[in-house]
Design a protein around this motif. Structure first.
Motif, mmCIF file in Angstrom:
data_model
loop_
_atom_site.group_PDB
_atom_site.id
_atom_site.type_symbol
_atom_site.label_atom_id
_atom_site.label_comp_id
_atom_site.label_asym_id
_atom_site.label_seq_id
_atom_site.Cartn_x
_atom_site.Cartn_y
_atom_site.Cartn_z
ATOM 1 N N PHE A 79 81.262 45.680 47.726
ATOM 2 C CA PHE A 79 81.201 44.266 48.094
ATOM 3 C C PHE A 79 82.385 43.790 48.922
ATOM 4 O O PHE A 79 82.441 42.617 49.287
ATOM 5 N N ILE A 80 83.330 44.665 49.235
ATOM 6 C CA ILE A 80 84.545 44.174 49.877
ATOM 7 C C ILE A 80 84.280 43.629 51.282
ATOM 8 O O ILE A 80 84.925 42.678 51.718
ATOM 9 N N SER A 81 83.310 44.197 51.986
ATOM 10 C CA SER A 81 83.017 43.678 53.322
ATOM 11 C C SER A 81 82.442 42.267 53.250
ATOM 12 O O SER A 81 82.725 41.420 54.099
ATOM 13 N N TYR A 82 81.652 41.991 52.226
ATOM 14 C CA TYR A 82 81.101 40.648 52.046
ATOM 15 C C TYR A 82 82.222 39.667 51.666
ATOM 16 O O TYR A 82 82.247 38.528 52.130
ATOM 17 N N LEU A 83 83.117 40.130 50.813
ATOM 18 C CA LEU A 83 84.260 39.312 50.425
ATOM 19 C C LEU A 83 85.094 38.936 51.645
ATOM 20 O O LEU A 83 85.487 37.781 51.831
ATOM 21 N N PHE A 84 85.363 39.919 52.490
ATOM 22 C CA PHE A 84 86.134 39.684 53.715
ATOM 23 C C PHE A 84 85.434 38.642 54.583
ATOM 24 O O PHE A 84 86.070 37.725 55.124
ATOM 25 N N ASN A 85 84.138 38.767 54.711
ATOM 26 C CA ASN A 85 83.368 37.857 55.541
ATOM 27 C C ASN A 85 83.446 36.419 55.027
ATOM 28 O O ASN A 85 83.615 35.469 55.803
ATOM 29 N N ILE A 86 83.361 36.245 53.703
ATOM 30 C CA ILE A 86 83.447 34.898 53.126
ATOM 31 C C ILE A 86 84.818 34.290 53.393
ATOM 32 O O ILE A 86 84.948 33.134 53.806
ATOM 33 N N LEU A 87 85.864 35.079 53.174
ATOM 34 C CA LEU A 87 87.229 34.576 53.333
ATOM 35 C C LEU A 87 87.536 34.217 54.781
ATOM 36 O O LEU A 87 88.095 33.153 55.070
ATOM 37 N N GLU A 88 87.165 35.094 55.701
ATOM 38 C CA GLU A 88 87.539 34.877 57.099
ATOM 39 C C GLU A 88 86.569 33.972 57.848
ATOM 40 O O GLU A 88 86.988 33.030 58.531
ATOM 41 N N ARG A 89 85.284 34.213 57.738
ATOM 42 C CA ARG A 89 84.320 33.481 58.555
ATOM 43 C C ARG A 89 83.861 32.183 57.911
ATOM 44 O O ARG A 89 83.719 31.169 58.590
ATOM 45 N N ASP A 90 83.605 32.216 56.599
ATOM 46 C CA ASP A 90 83.092 31.014 55.945
ATOM 47 C C ASP A 90 84.209 30.035 55.568
ATOM 48 O O ASP A 90 84.087 28.829 55.789
ATOM 49 N N LEU A 91 85.291 30.556 55.016
ATOM 50 C CA LEU A 91 86.375 29.686 54.560
ATOM 51 C C LEU A 91 87.480 29.519 55.597
ATOM 52 O O LEU A 91 88.411 28.728 55.388
#
Length: 303
Positions: A79-91
């Motif tokens: 799940f780390i790629s999804y986590l990265f995406n949330i932190l950088e792109r969404d938040l």
């Protein structure tokens, strides 16, 4: 004295009760969704359900952080790629480091390569953030006058042993993290008196480290048994953190000039081994193996 507060409950719900922009540092070790048994709840959500859970607690983390705050998140490979995406792109948070925690023992496989690391993402809320490099430097392998005697940046690959079952500080928790690992995050990204949050407190390592480093800390844990275990841990006498970067125990080579060597040895303990009394013996052995009895007077400082 630090102020530690331990809350029993669901991370997302309890985070909603904390004031916005009130936290300097978040250290989060959420369940990896690998089916581990954490007592009264299993780490086995459906894929989309787990992503929704991850998004929910990260949104709260972003709200809680101060403008110059930092978050470290442990995460498994799935799940780390999804986590990265949330932190950088969404938040819209600022990526700082992808840290690799390397350990020497782990699961043994007969097909494929055995895992020997965990991943940790470091993000900040803005481009202004605390980073106390001097607090986390490691001894250099070689001393050269043009280098900083104070030590080098530890880099983004961190070697800390697991807290093995024979370790006196081992808790009854399946994913207990080494204190030295958490210590580096706390020292690097907060100052004394700052407020730290661990939304998945588990065995209580972050609270124990903050207790000793004079940071205020809030821990949230859904399992009441782990809360009781942590409360007991926080009440026990402190004898030094249960793990240390092996580089902290080494003495730089080429300290042949007595004046330079004497100055270095006088500072090594406070620079690199504060809160690590249990590592002093190995450091003394390192000095003796390189410099023999030339530094016997200085080594008395470590007794």
């Amino acid at each position: 004295m630090s102020n530690t507060r331990l809350i029993t409950g669901d991370a997302v719900k309890q985070m909603q009760e904390i004031d916005s922009s009130s936290i300097d540092l978040i250290i989060a070790d959420p369940p990896y969704n690998l089916g581990k048994n954490y007592g009264n709840n299993y780490d086995a959500k459906k894929f989309d359900e787990y992503l929704s859970f991850t998004n929910s607690w990260l949104q709260q983390a972003h709200r809680l952080l101060k403008y110059n705050g930092t978050v470290y998140v442990f995460m498994g490979f799935r799940f780390i790629s999804y986590l990265f995406n949330i932190l950088e792109r969404d938040l819209k948070m600022y990526f700082r480091n992808w840290i690799v925690w390397h350990y020497t023992q782990g699961i043994g496989k007969t097909k494929g390569f055995s895992p020997r690391h965990d991943d940790i993402l470091m993000f900040t809320k803005s481009d202004e953030f605390k980073f106390n490099l001097d607090a986390v430097r490691v001894p250099q392998k070689y001393y050269r006058e043009r280098n900083n005697m104070r030590g080098a940046n530890p880099g983004d690959v961190w070697e800390f042993s697991h807290v093995h079952y024979c370790n006196g500080n081992r808790q009854n928790h399946p994913t207990q993290k080494p204190e030295g690992l958490i210590e580096r995050m706390v020292l690097a990204s907060s100052c004394k008196g700052d407020r730290v949050l661990d939304p998945f407190s588990g065995s209580g390592t972050t609270l124990r480290v903050c207790q000793q480093l004079k940071r205020d800390c809030i821990g949230i844990e859904i399992n009441s048994d782990y809360v009781k275990m942590t409360q007991k841990r926080l009440s026990e006498p402190f004898k030094g953190f249960d793990s240390v970067d092996p580089r902290m125990e080494r003495v730089p080579l080429d300290l042949r000039r007595p004046d330079i060597r004497d100055e270095y040895l006088e500072n090594h303990k406070k620079w690199f081994l504060s809160n690590h009394e249990n590592a002093m013996k190995k450091f003394v052995q390192s000095v003796e193996s390189v410099y023999g009895d030339q530094s016997s007077k200085q080594l008395s400082l470590f007794e």
